[in-house]
Design a protein around this motif. Structure first.
Motif, PDB file in Angstrom:
ATOM      1  N   PRO A  76       0.804  -1.230   0.000  1.00 15.46           N
ATOM      2  CA  PRO A  76       0.000   0.000   0.000  1.00 15.46           C
ATOM      3  C   PRO A  76       0.835   1.278   0.000  1.00 15.46           C
ATOM      4  CG  PRO A  76      -0.797  -1.559   1.652  1.00 15.46           C
ATOM      5  CD  PRO A  76       0.517  -2.079   1.158  1.00 15.46           C
ATOM      6  N   SER A  77       2.072   1.210   0.442  1.00 19.34           N
ATOM      7  CA  SER A  77       2.887   2.423   0.527  1.00 19.34           C
ATOM      8  C   SER A  77       3.327   2.941  -0.841  1.00 19.34           C
ATOM      9  CB  SER A  77       4.131   2.154   1.386  1.00 19.34           C
ATOM     10  OG  SER A  77       4.995   1.223   0.748  1.00 19.34           O
ATOM     11  N   ARG A  78       3.210   2.128  -1.875  1.00 18.01           N
ATOM     12  CA  ARG A  78       3.662   2.574  -3.199  1.00 18.01           C
ATOM     13  C   ARG A  78       2.830   3.737  -3.711  1.00 18.01           C
ATOM     14  NH1 ARG A  78       4.740  -2.078  -7.458  1.00 18.01           N
ATOM     15  NH2 ARG A  78       5.560  -0.245  -8.525  1.00 18.01           N
ATOM     16  N   LEU A  79       1.504   3.651  -3.562  1.00 12.63           N
ATOM     17  CA  LEU A  79       0.659   4.762  -4.009  1.00 12.63           C
ATOM     18  C   LEU A  79       0.941   6.021  -3.198  1.00 12.63           C
ATOM     19  CD1 LEU A  79      -2.835   3.131  -4.699  1.00 12.63           C
ATOM     20  CD2 LEU A  79      -1.240   4.091  -6.352  1.00 12.63           C
ATOM     21  N   ALA A  80       1.194   5.868  -1.913  1.00 12.98           N
ATOM     22  CA  ALA A  80       1.506   7.023  -1.074  1.00 12.98           C
ATOM     23  C   ALA A  80       2.788   7.709  -1.540  1.00 12.98           C
ATOM     24  CB  ALA A  80       1.643   6.581   0.380  1.00 12.98           C
ATOM     25  N   SER A  81       3.774   6.935  -1.917  1.00 15.51           N
ATOM     26  CA  SER A  81       5.042   7.522  -2.368  1.00 15.51           C
ATOM     27  C   SER A  81       4.852   8.326  -3.644  1.00 15.51           C
ATOM     28  CB  SER A  81       6.080   6.418  -2.588  1.00 15.51           C
ATOM     29  OG  SER A  81       5.729   5.586  -3.680  1.00 15.51           O
ATOM     30  N   TYR A  82       3.943   7.884  -4.508  1.00 11.88           N
ATOM     31  CA  TYR A  82       3.677   8.638  -5.736  1.00 11.88           C
ATOM     32  C   TYR A  82       3.012   9.975  -5.433  1.00 11.88           C
ATOM     33  CZ  TYR A  82       4.806   4.403  -8.342  1.00 11.88           C
ATOM     34  OH  TYR A  82       5.460   3.315  -8.876  1.00 11.88           O
ATOM     35  N   VAL A  83       2.176  10.019  -4.401  1.00 11.81           N
ATOM     36  CA  VAL A  83       1.545  11.281  -4.006  1.00 11.81           C
ATOM     37  C   VAL A  83       2.611  12.276  -3.545  1.00 11.81           C
ATOM     38  CG1 VAL A  83       0.046  12.396  -2.303  1.00 11.81           C
ATOM     39  CG2 VAL A  83      -0.676  10.266  -3.394  1.00 11.81           C
ATOM     40  N   ILE A  84       3.507  11.831  -2.693  1.00 15.45           N
ATOM     41  CA  ILE A  84       4.540  12.711  -2.148  1.00 15.45           C
ATOM     42  C   ILE A  84       5.455  13.239  -3.249  1.00 15.45           C
ATOM     43  CG2 ILE A  84       6.549  12.812  -0.637  1.00 15.45           C
ATOM     44  CD1 ILE A  84       3.876  12.814   0.819  1.00 15.45           C
ATOM     45  N   SER A  85       5.831  12.373  -4.174  1.00 12.65           N
ATOM     46  CA  SER A  85       6.721  12.828  -5.250  1.00 12.65           C
ATOM     47  C   SER A  85       5.978  13.664  -6.288  1.00 12.65           C
ATOM     48  CB  SER A  85       7.377  11.620  -5.938  1.00 12.65           C
ATOM     49  OG  SER A  85       6.388  10.760  -6.486  1.00 12.65           O
ATOM     50  N   GLY A  86       4.698  13.367  -6.503  1.00 12.45           N
ATOM     51  CA  GLY A  86       3.943  14.068  -7.540  1.00 12.45           C
ATOM     52  C   GLY A  86       3.381  15.404  -7.122  1.00 12.45           C
ATOM     53  N   ILE A  87       3.257  15.653  -5.800  1.00 15.32           N
ATOM     54  CA  ILE A  87       2.658  16.908  -5.337  1.00 15.32           C
ATOM     55  C   ILE A  87       3.585  18.083  -5.596  1.00 15.32           C
ATOM     56  CG2 ILE A  87       3.565  16.994  -2.969  1.00 15.32           C
ATOM     57  CD1 ILE A  87      -0.092  17.587  -4.084  1.00 15.32           C
ATOM     58  N   GLY A  88       4.829  17.811  -5.911  1.00 18.38           N
ATOM     59  CA  GLY A  88       5.795  18.883  -6.133  1.00 18.38           C
ATOM     60  C   GLY A  88       5.407  19.834  -7.246  1.00 18.38           C
ATOM     61  N   PHE A  89       4.721  19.333  -8.276  1.00 14.84           N
ATOM     62  CA  PHE A  89       4.364  20.209  -9.401  1.00 14.84           C
ATOM     63  C   PHE A  89       3.394  21.283  -8.959  1.00 14.84           C
ATOM     64  CE2 PHE A  89       0.469  17.787  -9.544  1.00 14.84           C
ATOM     65  CZ  PHE A  89      -0.454  18.633 -10.138  1.00 14.84           C
ATOM     66  N   VAL A 102      12.231  35.704  -4.136  1.00 10.23           N
ATOM     67  CA  VAL A 102      11.492  34.452  -4.300  1.00 10.23           C
ATOM     68  C   VAL A 102      10.349  34.451  -3.304  1.00 10.23           C
ATOM     69  CG1 VAL A 102      11.594  31.938  -4.247  1.00 10.23           C
ATOM     70  CG2 VAL A 102      13.586  33.241  -5.001  1.00 10.23           C
ATOM     71  N   ARG A 103       9.127  34.228  -3.800  1.00 18.44           N
ATOM     72  CA  ARG A 103       7.945  34.190  -2.952  1.00 18.44           C
ATOM     73  C   ARG A 103       7.222  32.871  -3.159  1.00 18.44           C
ATOM     74  NH1 ARG A 103       4.121  38.482  -4.648  1.00 18.44           N
ATOM     75  NH2 ARG A 103       2.973  37.720  -2.861  1.00 18.44           N
ATOM     76  N   GLY A 104       6.509  32.430  -2.117  1.00 21.83           N
ATOM     77  CA  GLY A 104       5.671  31.243  -2.244  1.00 21.83           C
ATOM     78  C   GLY A 104       6.291  29.964  -1.723  1.00 21.83           C
ATOM     79  N   LEU A 105       7.518  30.014  -1.215  1.00 22.19           N
ATOM     80  CA  LEU A 105       8.160  28.790  -0.735  1.00 22.19           C
ATOM     81  C   LEU A 105       7.412  28.190   0.456  1.00 22.19           C
ATOM     82  CD1 LEU A 105      11.943  29.749  -0.965  1.00 22.19           C
ATOM     83  CD2 LEU A 105      10.731  28.095  -2.379  1.00 22.19           C
ATOM     84  N   THR A 106       6.940  29.060   1.357  1.00 26.56           N
ATOM     85  CA  THR A 106       6.227  28.565   2.535  1.00 26.56           C
ATOM     86  C   THR A 106       4.913  27.906   2.144  1.00 26.56           C
ATOM     87  OG1 THR A 106       7.209  30.319   3.884  1.00 26.56           O
ATOM     88  CG2 THR A 106       5.280  29.209   4.781  1.00 26.56           C
ATOM     89  N   THR A 107       4.190  28.516   1.200  1.00 27.49           N
ATOM     90  CA  THR A 107       2.938  27.918   0.734  1.00 27.49           C
ATOM     91  C   THR A 107       3.196  26.592   0.028  1.00 27.49           C
ATOM     92  OG1 THR A 107       1.953  30.113   0.472  1.00 27.49           O
ATOM     93  CG2 THR A 107       0.885  28.295  -0.680  1.00 27.49           C
ATOM     94  N   ALA A 108       4.270  26.520  -0.760  1.00 24.42           N
ATOM     95  CA  ALA A 108       4.625  25.256  -1.411  1.00 24.42           C
ATOM     96  C   ALA A 108       4.900  24.172  -0.373  1.00 24.42           C
ATOM     97  CB  ALA A 108       5.845  25.458  -2.311  1.00 24.42           C
ATOM     98  N   ALA A 109       5.587  24.547   0.708  1.00 21.95           N
ATOM     99  CA  ALA A 109       5.874  23.587   1.771  1.00 21.95           C
ATOM    100  C   ALA A 109       4.594  23.151   2.479  1.00 21.95           C
ATOM    101  CB  ALA A 109       6.845  24.201   2.781  1.00 21.95           C
ATOM    102  N   SER A 110       3.667  24.095   2.686  1.00 20.01           N
ATOM    103  CA  SER A 110       2.409  23.743   3.363  1.00 20.01           C
ATOM    104  C   SER A 110       1.575  22.797   2.518  1.00 20.01           C
ATOM    105  CB  SER A 110       1.614  25.007   3.706  1.00 20.01           C
ATOM    106  OG  SER A 110       1.090  25.630   2.545  1.00 20.01           O
ATOM    107  N   ILE A 111       1.595  22.966   1.194  1.00 24.27           N
ATOM    108  CA  ILE A 111       0.879  22.042   0.313  1.00 24.27           C
ATOM    109  C   ILE A 111       1.471  20.643   0.410  1.00 24.27           C
ATOM    110  CG2 ILE A 111       0.471  21.475  -2.124  1.00 24.27           C
ATOM    111  CD1 ILE A 111       0.120  24.435  -2.653  1.00 24.27           C
ATOM    112  N   TRP A 112       2.799  20.563   0.450  1.00 24.52           N
ATOM    113  CA  TRP A 112       3.468  19.264   0.556  1.00 24.52           C
ATOM    114  C   TRP A 112       3.105  18.582   1.876  1.00 24.52           C
ATOM    115  CZ3 TRP A 112       7.198  16.956   3.677  1.00 24.52           C
ATOM    116  CH2 TRP A 112       7.800  15.815   3.145  1.00 24.52           C
ATOM    117  N   VAL A 113       3.097  19.361   2.981  1.00 21.34           N
ATOM    118  CA  VAL A 113       2.761  18.791   4.283  1.00 21.34           C
ATOM    119  C   VAL A 113       1.299  18.360   4.327  1.00 21.34           C
ATOM    120  CG1 VAL A 113       2.601  19.262   6.750  1.00 21.34           C
ATOM    121  CG2 VAL A 113       4.540  20.108   5.466  1.00 21.34           C
TER     122      VAL A 113
END
Length: 235
Positions: A76-89, A102-113
């Motif tokens: 089951p962890s395989r699908l989860a790993s794809y979410v974490i790697s794919g959310i970067g876009f 540079v603006r938006g780094l904190t918001t990008a981090a919050s989306i990842w979390v």
């Protein structure tokens, strides 16, 4: 008998999706209050989508695995790993680069979390999801003051200027500020009506280090083409 309904798969999935939506929405509300590009709806959707993928990994393949126990080995962890790697876009889409700013780094981090919070909620790790949400909201709302403590003393100001639409280019103003190492936090623009000359009004929120005098900022902007009116006030 009362607790049997809690073991129903549909009830479990519904509770986990709603839990993920609530926690991700809380983080999104904080971003919304600060007028960030990715706000309440974006964070909520990321959290719910991540929870759904985790539920798919946990429940979606059960019937097939039960019918073919000798053919299927499933992680089951395989699908989860794809979410974490794919959310970067999506996080990358919130980052704005303007020269040295540079603006938006904190918001990008919050989306990842938030994606991680959704996965945790989808897998039933309620305590971990709730604790992470609390840490994220505290860091976004209160720890920005800690950042300012370690920075050099600076002034928060607002630049109001009017410029000729045909002559002036906003990039000139931005470049002039960046040469002085003035950080741009936000830019608003609107058209000035009722004038023979087509003018644009800009409101630019800046952070100026104390060693950079306000007069230097004023002179740098005045040298740009098409400036008609300029004033600088404290934020």
């Amino acid at each position: 008998m009362e607790a049997e309904w809690l073991n129903n798969d549909y009830v479990v999935m519904s509770l986990r999706l709603l839990f993920a939506a609530s926690l991700a929405g809380l983080v999104g509300l904080e971003r919304e209050q600060k007028h960030r590009n990715a706000g309440f709806r974006t964070h909520l959707l990321v959290g719910v989508g991540s929870a759904l993928v985790m539920l798919l990994a946990l429940f979606g393949f059960q019937p097939y695995m039960e019918e073919n126990p000798e053919l299927v080995t499933f992680d089951p962890s395989r699908l989860a790993s794809y979410v974490i790697s794919g959310i970067g876009f999506l996080g990358a889409g919130t980052i704005i680069v303007q020269g040295a700013s540079v603006r938006g780094l904190t918001t990008a981090a919050s989306i990842w979390v938030v994606a991680g919070i959704g996965l945790a909620a989808g897998s039933g790790m309620y305590f971990a999801a709730l604790l992470t949400t609390g840490i994220v909201i505290i860091s976004l709302r209160y720890l920005s003051k800690v950042d300012r403590f370690f920075k050099k003393p600076s002034q928060f100001e607002v630049i109001y200027l009017q410029a000729n639409r045909k002559e002036n280019k906003l990039s000139q103003v931005i470049y002039s500020l960046e040469v002085l190492d003035v950080e741009i936090n936000k830019i608003n623009m609107e058209e000035v009506t009722g004038d023979e000359t087509a003018l644009l009004a800009y409101k630019i929120e800046i952070e100026r280090k104390k060693e950079v005098h306000q007069a230097h900022v004023y002179e740098a902007i005045q040298e740009c083409d098409g400036i008609h009116e300029l004033r600088i006030e404290k934020a």
